[in-house]
Motif scaffolding. Sequence first.
Motif, short mmCIF file in Angstrom:
data_model
loop_
_atom_site.label_atom_id
_atom_site.label_comp_id
_atom_site.label_asym_id
_atom_site.label_seq_id
_atom_site.Cartn_x
_atom_site.Cartn_y
_atom_site.Cartn_z
N THR A 192 0.89 -1.30 0.07
CA THR A 192 -0.11 -0.05 -0.11
C THR A 192 0.91 1.27 0.15
O THR A 192 2.04 1.26 0.39
CB THR A 192 -0.96 0.13 1.29
N GLU A 239 -0.08 5.31 0.82
CA GLU A 239 -1.09 6.20 1.10
C GLU A 239 -0.75 7.66 2.11
O GLU A 239 0.29 7.39 2.67
CB GLU A 239 -2.39 5.49 1.99
N ARG A 271 -5.34 7.38 -1.10
CA ARG A 271 -4.57 6.17 -1.36
C ARG A 271 -4.17 5.99 -2.95
O ARG A 271 -4.40 6.33 -3.58
CB ARG A 271 -5.47 4.98 -1.50
N GLU A 324 -6.33 3.26 -6.53
CA GLU A 324 -6.14 4.67 -6.34
C GLU A 324 -7.39 5.61 -6.02
O GLU A 324 -8.14 5.83 -6.82
CB GLU A 324 -5.58 5.50 -7.61
#
Length: 486
Positions: free
Chosen positions: A342, A344, A372, A377
Amino acid sequence: MQNDSNFTFVLFGGTGDLSMRKILPALFEAHRGGMLAEGGKIVAVARAAEDRDAYLDWVNEHVKPHVSKNGVDDAVWKGFLARFVYVRLDLGKPEDFKLLRDAVNELGGTRVFYLATGPSLFVPICRALADVGLNENARIVLEKPLGYDLKSSKAINDAVGEIFAEEQIYRIDHYLGKEPVQNLLALRFGNALFEPLWRREWVESIQITIAEELGVEARGDFYDNTGALRDMVQNHLLQLLSIVTMEPPHSMDSDSVRDEKLRVLRALKPVDPRDISKVAVRGQYHAGVIKGTSVPAYATEKGVRPDSHTETFVALKVEIENWRWAGVPFFLRTGKRLADRTAEIVVNFRPVPHSALGGTALRAGANRLVIRLQPNETIRLYCLAKQPGEGMNLASVHLDLAFDKFFKEGQMEAYQRLLLDVINGRLALFVRRDEQEAAWRYVEPILDEWAASQKPPKPYASGTWGPAAASAMLAQHGTCWLEEEN
Protein backbone atom coordinates in the motif's frame (compact mmCIF):
# COMPACT_ATOMS: atom_id res chain seq x y z
CA MET A 1 -5.00 12.70 -28.39
CA GLN A 2 -1.98 12.32 -30.66
CA ASN A 3 1.09 14.37 -29.93
CA ASP A 4 2.46 16.07 -33.04
CA SER A 5 5.97 16.36 -31.56
CA ASN A 6 8.22 13.96 -33.42
CA PHE A 7 10.81 12.29 -31.18
CA THR A 8 13.65 9.81 -30.95
CA PHE A 9 13.57 8.03 -27.59
CA VAL A 10 16.93 6.38 -26.84
CA LEU A 11 16.72 3.79 -24.07
CA PHE A 12 19.98 2.74 -22.42
CA GLY A 13 19.56 -0.52 -20.52
CA GLY A 14 17.09 -1.67 -23.14
CA THR A 15 16.99 -5.26 -21.82
CA GLY A 16 17.00 -4.37 -18.13
CA ASP A 17 14.29 -5.08 -15.58
CA LEU A 18 13.06 -1.47 -15.48
CA SER A 19 12.72 -1.33 -19.25
CA MET A 20 10.85 -4.63 -19.27
CA ARG A 21 8.39 -3.88 -16.46
CA LYS A 22 7.84 -0.13 -16.65
CA ILE A 23 9.35 1.93 -19.46
CA LEU A 24 8.44 -0.10 -22.55
CA PRO A 25 4.94 -1.00 -21.26
CA ALA A 26 4.36 2.72 -20.59
CA LEU A 27 5.46 3.63 -24.11
CA PHE A 28 3.19 0.92 -25.50
CA GLU A 29 0.18 2.32 -23.61
CA ALA A 30 0.95 5.78 -24.98
CA HIS A 31 1.18 4.25 -28.46
CA ARG A 32 -2.08 2.32 -28.00
CA GLY A 33 -3.80 5.51 -26.80
CA GLY A 34 -2.67 7.46 -29.85
CA MET A 35 -0.54 9.79 -27.72
CA LEU A 36 2.72 9.39 -29.62
CA ALA A 37 3.62 11.13 -32.85
CA GLU A 38 3.28 8.78 -35.76
CA GLY A 39 6.94 9.18 -36.72
CA GLY A 40 8.32 8.78 -33.19
CA LYS A 41 10.99 6.11 -32.83
CA ILE A 42 12.37 4.07 -29.89
CA VAL A 43 16.07 3.32 -30.09
CA ALA A 44 16.90 0.47 -27.73
CA VAL A 45 20.54 0.31 -26.63
CA ALA A 46 21.95 -2.86 -25.08
CA ARG A 47 24.63 -5.53 -25.47
CA ALA A 48 22.46 -8.61 -24.99
CA ALA A 49 20.75 -8.89 -28.39
CA GLU A 50 22.72 -9.47 -31.58
CA ASP A 51 20.46 -7.44 -33.87
CA ARG A 52 17.01 -5.86 -34.18
CA ASP A 53 15.22 -9.16 -34.83
CA ALA A 54 16.77 -10.72 -31.73
CA TYR A 55 15.81 -7.67 -29.69
CA LEU A 56 12.20 -7.77 -30.91
CA ASP A 57 12.10 -11.45 -29.93
CA TRP A 58 13.13 -10.35 -26.44
CA VAL A 59 10.40 -7.67 -26.40
CA ASN A 60 7.79 -10.21 -27.44
CA GLU A 61 8.89 -12.62 -24.74
CA HIS A 62 9.52 -10.26 -21.83
CA VAL A 63 7.59 -7.04 -22.41
CA LYS A 64 4.36 -8.22 -23.99
CA PRO A 65 3.24 -10.13 -20.83
CA HIS A 66 3.36 -6.84 -18.91
CA VAL A 67 0.97 -5.09 -21.33
CA SER A 68 -1.45 -7.89 -22.14
CA LYS A 69 -3.68 -7.79 -19.04
CA ASN A 70 -6.54 -6.40 -21.11
CA GLY A 71 -5.51 -8.11 -24.30
CA VAL A 72 -3.29 -6.77 -27.06
CA ASP A 73 -4.56 -6.18 -30.56
CA ASP A 74 -2.10 -7.77 -32.97
CA ALA A 75 -2.17 -4.82 -35.34
CA VAL A 76 -1.53 -2.34 -32.51
CA TRP A 77 1.36 -4.45 -31.19
CA LYS A 78 2.84 -4.75 -34.67
CA GLY A 79 2.62 -0.98 -35.05
CA PHE A 80 4.43 -0.53 -31.75
CA LEU A 81 7.23 -2.89 -32.75
CA ALA A 82 7.63 -0.93 -35.98
CA ARG A 83 8.83 2.04 -33.91
CA PHE A 84 11.93 0.16 -32.71
CA VAL A 85 15.48 0.65 -33.83
CA TYR A 86 18.18 -1.40 -32.12
CA VAL A 87 21.79 -0.40 -31.55
CA ARG A 88 24.11 -2.94 -30.00
CA LEU A 89 26.47 -0.90 -27.87
CA ASP A 90 29.42 -1.58 -25.59
CA LEU A 91 29.95 1.37 -23.28
CA GLY A 92 33.69 0.85 -23.45
CA LYS A 93 33.83 1.27 -27.22
CA PRO A 94 33.70 4.87 -28.49
CA GLU A 95 33.04 3.63 -32.03
CA ASP A 96 29.71 2.18 -30.86
CA PHE A 97 28.56 5.67 -29.83
CA LYS A 98 29.36 6.86 -33.36
CA LEU A 99 26.96 4.20 -34.65
CA LEU A 100 24.37 5.48 -32.18
CA ARG A 101 24.98 9.07 -33.36
CA ASP A 102 24.44 8.06 -36.98
CA ALA A 103 21.18 6.27 -36.10
CA VAL A 104 19.84 9.18 -34.03
CA ASN A 105 20.80 11.84 -36.59
CA GLU A 106 19.05 9.88 -39.32
CA LEU A 107 15.81 9.68 -37.31
CA GLY A 108 15.52 13.34 -36.26
CA GLY A 109 12.92 14.85 -33.91
CA THR A 110 13.26 15.67 -30.22
CA ARG A 111 16.07 13.59 -28.67
CA VAL A 112 15.38 11.89 -25.36
CA PHE A 113 18.07 9.78 -23.70
CA TYR A 114 16.71 7.60 -20.88
CA LEU A 115 19.41 6.10 -18.64
CA ALA A 116 17.75 3.00 -17.17
CA THR A 117 21.12 1.93 -15.81
CA GLY A 118 23.01 2.01 -12.53
CA PRO A 119 24.11 5.51 -11.41
CA SER A 120 27.77 4.58 -11.86
CA LEU A 121 27.15 4.64 -15.63
CA PHE A 122 25.40 8.03 -15.78
CA VAL A 123 28.55 10.11 -16.16
CA PRO A 124 30.39 7.80 -18.63
CA ILE A 125 27.29 7.64 -20.85
CA CYS A 126 26.79 11.41 -20.77
CA ARG A 127 30.43 12.05 -21.63
CA ALA A 128 30.31 9.55 -24.47
CA LEU A 129 27.16 11.22 -25.84
CA ALA A 130 28.89 14.61 -25.69
CA ASP A 131 31.96 13.23 -27.47
CA VAL A 132 29.80 12.45 -30.52
CA GLY A 133 27.73 15.65 -30.28
CA LEU A 134 24.51 14.09 -29.01
CA ASN A 135 24.15 16.37 -25.98
CA GLU A 136 22.76 19.29 -27.97
CA ASN A 137 19.02 19.78 -28.47
CA ALA A 138 18.45 16.76 -26.24
CA ARG A 139 16.87 15.74 -22.94
CA ILE A 140 18.42 13.30 -20.48
CA VAL A 141 16.40 11.23 -17.99
CA LEU A 142 18.18 10.02 -14.84
CA GLU A 143 16.73 7.23 -12.73
CA LYS A 144 17.20 7.01 -8.97
CA PRO A 145 19.28 6.58 -6.95
CA LEU A 146 21.36 9.57 -7.96
CA GLY A 147 24.37 8.94 -5.77
CA TYR A 148 24.97 7.32 -2.41
CA ASP A 149 25.10 10.48 -0.33
CA LEU A 150 25.22 14.26 -0.79
CA LYS A 151 28.85 14.25 -1.92
CA SER A 152 28.39 11.58 -4.60
CA SER A 153 25.10 13.14 -5.70
CA LYS A 154 26.85 16.49 -6.18
CA ALA A 155 29.64 14.80 -8.10
CA ILE A 156 27.19 13.18 -10.53
CA ASN A 157 25.19 16.40 -10.91
CA ASP A 158 28.36 18.43 -11.48
CA ALA A 159 29.60 16.04 -14.16
CA VAL A 160 26.23 15.74 -15.93
CA GLY A 161 25.74 19.50 -15.57
CA GLU A 162 28.92 20.15 -17.54
CA ILE A 163 27.35 18.32 -20.47
CA PHE A 164 23.63 19.08 -20.19
CA ALA A 165 21.97 22.30 -18.98
CA GLU A 166 19.65 21.98 -15.95
CA GLU A 167 16.58 22.45 -18.15
CA GLN A 168 17.71 19.41 -20.17
CA ILE A 169 17.94 17.12 -17.12
CA TYR A 170 14.88 15.13 -16.02
CA ARG A 171 15.44 13.41 -12.64
CA ILE A 172 12.56 11.01 -12.47
CA ASP A 173 10.53 10.05 -9.39
CA HIS A 174 7.60 7.98 -10.56
CA TYR A 175 5.50 8.70 -7.45
CA LEU A 176 5.12 12.29 -8.68
CA GLY A 177 3.37 10.96 -11.78
CA LYS A 178 0.69 9.02 -9.90
CA GLU A 179 -2.89 10.18 -10.47
CA PRO A 180 -3.80 10.73 -6.79
CA VAL A 181 -0.71 12.92 -6.31
CA GLN A 182 -1.90 15.07 -9.20
CA ASN A 183 -5.38 15.07 -7.69
CA LEU A 184 -3.94 16.17 -4.36
CA LEU A 185 -2.88 19.41 -6.05
CA ALA A 186 -6.35 19.75 -7.57
CA LEU A 187 -7.99 18.99 -4.23
CA ARG A 188 -5.96 21.60 -2.37
CA PHE A 189 -5.66 24.39 -4.90
CA GLY A 190 -8.87 23.95 -6.89
CA ASN A 191 -11.38 23.87 -4.03
CA ALA A 192 -12.25 26.40 -1.36
CA LEU A 193 -13.18 23.59 1.05
CA PHE A 194 -9.76 22.14 1.94
CA GLU A 195 -7.11 24.82 1.63
CA PRO A 196 -8.32 26.89 4.65
CA LEU A 197 -8.05 23.70 6.78
CA TRP A 198 -4.60 22.72 5.44
CA ARG A 199 -2.55 24.15 8.30
CA ARG A 200 -1.44 23.66 11.88
CA GLU A 201 -4.64 25.06 13.41
CA TRP A 202 -6.76 22.25 11.92
CA VAL A 203 -4.35 19.38 11.17
CA GLU A 204 -3.27 17.21 14.10
CA SER A 205 -0.81 14.94 12.26
CA ILE A 206 -0.05 13.49 8.85
CA GLN A 207 1.15 9.99 7.97
CA ILE A 208 2.77 8.94 4.69
CA THR A 209 3.32 5.22 4.14
CA ILE A 210 4.84 3.25 1.27
CA ALA A 211 4.66 -0.44 2.18
CA GLU A 212 5.74 -3.43 0.10
CA GLU A 213 5.00 -7.13 0.49
CA LEU A 214 8.00 -8.05 -1.65
CA GLY A 215 11.50 -8.52 -0.31
CA VAL A 216 14.67 -7.53 -2.15
CA GLU A 217 14.04 -10.24 -4.77
CA ALA A 218 17.00 -10.33 -7.20
CA ARG A 219 18.33 -6.93 -6.08
CA GLY A 220 20.21 -8.10 -2.99
CA ASP A 221 23.60 -6.80 -4.14
CA PHE A 222 22.19 -3.36 -4.90
CA TYR A 223 19.90 -3.13 -1.89
CA ASP A 224 22.48 -4.20 0.69
CA ASN A 225 24.58 -1.18 -0.26
CA THR A 226 21.58 1.15 -0.32
CA GLY A 227 18.90 0.47 2.30
CA ALA A 228 15.41 1.86 2.73
CA LEU A 229 16.44 5.37 3.79
CA ARG A 230 18.37 6.00 0.56
CA ASP A 231 16.09 3.91 -1.66
CA MET A 232 12.73 5.33 -0.57
CA VAL A 233 12.88 8.15 1.99
CA GLN A 234 15.41 10.49 0.38
CA ASN A 235 13.34 10.59 -2.80
CA HIS A 236 9.78 9.20 -2.83
CA LEU A 237 8.69 9.99 0.73
CA LEU A 238 10.26 13.44 0.97
CA GLN A 239 8.86 14.33 -2.44
CA LEU A 240 5.37 13.29 -1.33
CA LEU A 241 5.82 15.27 1.88
CA SER A 242 6.75 18.38 -0.07
CA ILE A 243 3.72 18.02 -2.37
CA VAL A 244 1.39 17.59 0.63
CA THR A 245 2.72 20.60 2.53
CA MET A 246 3.89 23.15 -0.04
CA GLU A 247 2.39 26.60 -0.40
CA PRO A 248 0.13 27.33 -3.39
CA PRO A 249 2.33 28.09 -6.43
CA HIS A 250 1.43 31.15 -8.47
CA SER A 251 1.04 28.85 -11.50
CA MET A 252 1.63 25.22 -12.43
CA ASP A 253 4.72 25.90 -14.50
CA SER A 254 7.75 23.79 -13.66
CA ASP A 255 9.79 26.25 -11.60
CA SER A 256 6.81 27.63 -9.66
CA VAL A 257 5.89 24.15 -8.41
CA ARG A 258 9.48 23.12 -7.70
CA ASP A 259 10.27 26.40 -5.93
CA GLU A 260 7.48 25.68 -3.43
CA LYS A 261 8.63 22.08 -2.89
CA LEU A 262 12.16 23.32 -2.27
CA ARG A 263 10.93 25.74 0.42
CA VAL A 264 9.42 22.79 2.29
CA LEU A 265 12.59 20.70 2.05
CA ARG A 266 14.69 23.61 3.30
CA ALA A 267 12.26 24.13 6.20
CA LEU A 268 12.62 20.55 7.51
CA LYS A 269 13.79 20.67 11.11
CA PRO A 270 17.36 19.31 11.17
CA VAL A 271 17.73 16.06 13.06
CA ASP A 272 19.93 16.33 16.14
CA PRO A 273 22.17 13.21 16.23
CA ARG A 274 21.42 12.89 19.96
CA ASP A 275 17.69 12.55 19.20
CA ILE A 276 17.83 10.13 16.30
CA SER A 277 16.72 7.16 18.40
CA LYS A 278 13.58 9.15 19.31
CA VAL A 279 12.61 10.25 15.81
CA ALA A 280 13.94 7.47 13.58
CA VAL A 281 13.29 3.72 13.68
CA ARG A 282 15.08 1.29 11.41
CA GLY A 283 14.28 -2.37 11.06
CA GLN A 284 15.21 -5.48 9.12
CA TYR A 285 12.82 -8.26 8.18
CA HIS A 286 13.24 -11.76 9.52
CA ALA A 287 11.57 -14.92 8.27
CA GLY A 288 7.80 -14.98 8.41
CA VAL A 289 4.57 -15.67 6.56
CA ILE A 290 2.87 -13.31 4.10
CA LYS A 291 -0.64 -14.30 3.05
CA GLY A 292 0.03 -17.97 3.70
CA THR A 293 3.47 -18.12 2.07
CA SER A 294 6.66 -18.57 4.10
CA VAL A 295 9.39 -16.09 3.19
CA PRO A 296 13.07 -15.99 4.25
CA ALA A 297 14.92 -13.48 6.41
CA TYR A 298 16.70 -10.57 4.73
CA ALA A 299 20.11 -11.83 5.89
CA THR A 300 19.62 -15.08 3.93
CA GLU A 301 18.61 -13.40 0.66
CA LYS A 302 20.92 -13.82 -2.35
CA GLY A 303 23.53 -11.06 -2.52
CA VAL A 304 23.04 -9.97 1.11
CA ARG A 305 25.81 -10.23 3.69
CA PRO A 306 24.80 -12.61 6.54
CA ASP A 307 25.82 -10.00 9.13
CA SER A 308 24.24 -7.09 7.26
CA HIS A 309 22.98 -4.04 9.21
CA THR A 310 21.16 -2.65 6.19
CA GLU A 311 17.68 -1.42 7.03
CA THR A 312 14.65 -2.72 5.14
CA PHE A 313 12.24 -0.57 7.19
CA VAL A 314 12.32 3.08 8.23
CA ALA A 315 9.88 5.17 10.24
CA LEU A 316 10.57 8.85 10.89
CA LYS A 317 8.98 11.69 12.78
CA VAL A 318 9.53 14.85 10.73
CA GLU A 319 8.81 18.49 11.57
CA ILE A 320 8.53 21.49 9.28
CA GLU A 321 9.67 24.79 10.70
CA ASN A 322 7.44 27.28 8.95
CA TRP A 323 4.35 29.32 9.74
CA ARG A 324 1.85 26.85 8.27
CA TRP A 325 3.13 23.61 9.83
CA ALA A 326 5.08 24.44 13.01
CA GLY A 327 4.29 21.87 15.71
CA VAL A 328 2.53 19.34 13.45
CA PRO A 329 4.23 15.91 13.47
CA PHE A 330 4.66 14.13 10.15
CA PHE A 331 5.21 10.38 10.31
CA LEU A 332 6.91 8.77 7.32
CA ARG A 333 7.17 5.00 6.94
CA THR A 334 8.41 2.54 4.35
CA GLY A 335 9.44 -1.10 4.43
CA LYS A 336 9.74 -4.40 2.66
CA ARG A 337 8.00 -7.67 3.59
CA LEU A 338 5.21 -5.79 5.35
CA ALA A 339 1.66 -7.04 5.84
CA ASP A 340 0.27 -5.44 2.70
CA ARG A 341 1.26 -3.52 -0.39
CA THR A 342 0.00 0.00 0.00
CA ALA A 343 0.96 3.63 -0.43
CA GLU A 344 -1.17 6.26 1.26
CA ILE A 345 -1.25 9.72 2.78
CA VAL A 346 -3.38 10.13 5.93
CA VAL A 347 -4.33 13.64 7.03
CA ASN A 348 -5.73 13.59 10.57
CA PHE A 349 -7.72 16.72 11.36
CA ARG A 350 -8.09 17.96 14.90
CA PRO A 351 -11.27 17.00 16.77
CA VAL A 352 -13.84 19.69 17.46
CA PRO A 353 -12.94 21.72 20.57
CA HIS A 354 -16.27 20.98 22.28
CA SER A 355 -19.02 18.54 21.43
CA ALA A 356 -22.64 18.72 22.47
CA LEU A 357 -23.09 15.36 20.71
CA GLY A 358 -21.00 13.15 22.97
CA GLY A 359 -17.44 11.99 23.22
CA THR A 360 -17.26 10.39 19.77
CA ALA A 361 -17.00 13.80 18.14
CA LEU A 362 -13.93 14.54 20.26
CA ARG A 363 -12.14 11.36 19.20
CA ALA A 364 -8.88 11.83 17.35
CA GLY A 365 -9.16 10.66 13.77
CA ALA A 366 -12.92 11.21 13.57
CA ASN A 367 -12.23 13.60 10.69
CA ARG A 368 -9.51 12.51 8.29
CA LEU A 369 -8.58 12.42 4.64
CA VAL A 370 -6.97 9.27 3.23
CA ILE A 371 -5.31 9.53 -0.16
CA ARG A 372 -4.54 6.03 -1.44
CA LEU A 373 -1.84 5.83 -4.12
CA GLN A 374 -1.74 2.06 -4.50
CA PRO A 375 -2.96 -0.55 -5.10
CA ASN A 376 -6.33 1.11 -5.80
CA GLU A 377 -6.15 4.86 -6.29
CA THR A 378 -8.79 6.64 -4.23
CA ILE A 379 -9.39 9.68 -2.06
CA ARG A 380 -11.61 9.07 0.98
CA LEU A 381 -12.92 11.71 3.40
CA TYR A 382 -13.99 10.42 6.82
CA CYS A 383 -16.47 12.34 8.94
CA LEU A 384 -19.14 11.69 11.57
CA ALA A 385 -22.85 11.19 10.95
CA LYS A 386 -25.82 10.21 13.08
CA GLN A 387 -26.71 6.54 13.08
CA PRO A 388 -30.34 5.78 12.19
CA GLY A 389 -32.57 5.12 15.17
CA GLU A 390 -33.26 6.48 18.59
CA GLY A 391 -30.79 8.81 20.27
CA MET A 392 -27.87 10.85 18.97
CA ASN A 393 -25.37 8.11 18.26
CA LEU A 394 -22.55 9.02 15.91
CA ALA A 395 -20.71 6.76 13.52
CA SER A 396 -17.81 7.23 11.13
CA VAL A 397 -18.84 7.45 7.48
CA HIS A 398 -16.84 8.27 4.37
CA LEU A 399 -17.13 9.99 1.04
CA ASP A 400 -15.22 8.31 -1.79
CA LEU A 401 -13.57 9.49 -4.95
CA ALA A 402 -12.71 6.22 -6.67
CA PHE A 403 -11.18 7.32 -9.97
CA ASP A 404 -11.93 4.11 -11.85
CA LYS A 405 -15.63 4.39 -11.00
CA PHE A 406 -16.11 8.14 -11.42
CA PHE A 407 -14.15 8.71 -14.61
CA LYS A 408 -14.85 6.64 -17.69
CA GLU A 409 -11.39 7.29 -19.09
CA GLY A 410 -8.76 4.81 -17.99
CA GLN A 411 -6.15 6.16 -15.62
CA MET A 412 -2.73 6.92 -16.96
CA GLU A 413 0.10 5.04 -15.28
CA ALA A 414 2.80 7.16 -13.64
CA TYR A 415 5.58 6.21 -16.04
CA GLN A 416 3.34 6.85 -19.04
CA ARG A 417 2.56 10.37 -17.85
CA LEU A 418 6.19 11.13 -17.05
CA LEU A 419 7.54 9.80 -20.35
CA LEU A 420 5.03 11.93 -22.24
CA ASP A 421 6.13 14.91 -20.16
CA VAL A 422 9.76 14.29 -21.14
CA ILE A 423 8.87 14.04 -24.83
CA ASN A 424 6.83 17.26 -24.54
CA GLY A 425 9.43 19.12 -22.47
CA ARG A 426 7.40 19.50 -19.26
CA LEU A 427 9.63 19.62 -16.16
CA ALA A 428 7.14 20.23 -13.33
CA LEU A 429 6.95 16.58 -12.23
CA PHE A 430 10.71 16.05 -12.22
CA VAL A 431 13.14 16.75 -9.40
CA ARG A 432 15.41 19.77 -9.65
CA ARG A 433 18.98 19.58 -8.44
CA ASP A 434 18.48 21.89 -5.46
CA GLU A 435 15.49 19.82 -4.29
CA GLN A 436 17.51 16.64 -4.46
CA GLU A 437 20.42 18.09 -2.52
CA ALA A 438 18.13 19.54 0.17
CA ALA A 439 16.69 16.04 0.67
CA TRP A 440 20.19 14.55 0.99
CA ARG A 441 21.10 17.19 3.60
CA TYR A 442 18.11 16.14 5.68
CA VAL A 443 18.78 12.39 5.68
CA GLU A 444 22.58 12.47 5.95
CA PRO A 445 22.76 12.99 9.76
CA ILE A 446 20.56 9.91 10.19
CA LEU A 447 22.70 7.85 7.83
CA ASP A 448 25.89 9.01 9.57
CA GLU A 449 24.59 8.24 13.06
CA TRP A 450 23.40 4.77 12.06
CA ALA A 451 26.77 4.03 10.47
CA ALA A 452 28.68 5.28 13.51
CA SER A 453 26.57 3.50 16.12
CA GLN A 454 27.03 0.01 14.62
CA LYS A 455 23.74 -1.00 16.26
CA PRO A 456 21.80 -3.57 14.24
CA PRO A 457 18.34 -2.67 12.93
CA LYS A 458 15.38 -3.78 15.02
CA PRO A 459 14.04 -7.13 13.83
CA TYR A 460 10.49 -7.58 12.60
CA ALA A 461 8.73 -10.66 11.31
CA SER A 462 7.82 -10.66 7.63
CA GLY A 463 4.09 -10.16 7.22
CA THR A 464 3.81 -7.64 10.05
CA TRP A 465 3.85 -3.84 9.96
CA GLY A 466 7.43 -3.48 11.13
CA PRO A 467 9.17 -3.12 14.51
CA ALA A 468 7.09 -2.31 17.58
CA ALA A 469 9.27 0.77 18.08
CA ALA A 470 7.56 2.42 15.10
CA SER A 471 4.21 2.14 16.86
CA ALA A 472 5.72 3.32 20.14
CA MET A 473 7.04 6.45 18.43
CA LEU A 474 3.50 7.44 17.41
CA ALA A 475 2.07 6.45 20.80
CA GLN A 476 4.29 9.09 22.40
CA HIS A 477 2.26 11.64 20.45
CA GLY A 478 -1.10 10.11 21.35
CA THR A 479 -1.74 8.60 17.93
CA CYS A 480 -1.22 5.37 15.98
CA TRP A 481 -0.78 4.13 12.44
CA LEU A 482 -4.02 3.91 10.51
CA GLU A 483 -4.16 0.09 10.33
CA GLU A 484 -3.69 -0.15 14.11
CA GLU A 485 -6.77 1.97 14.72
CA ASN A 486 -8.84 -0.14 12.36
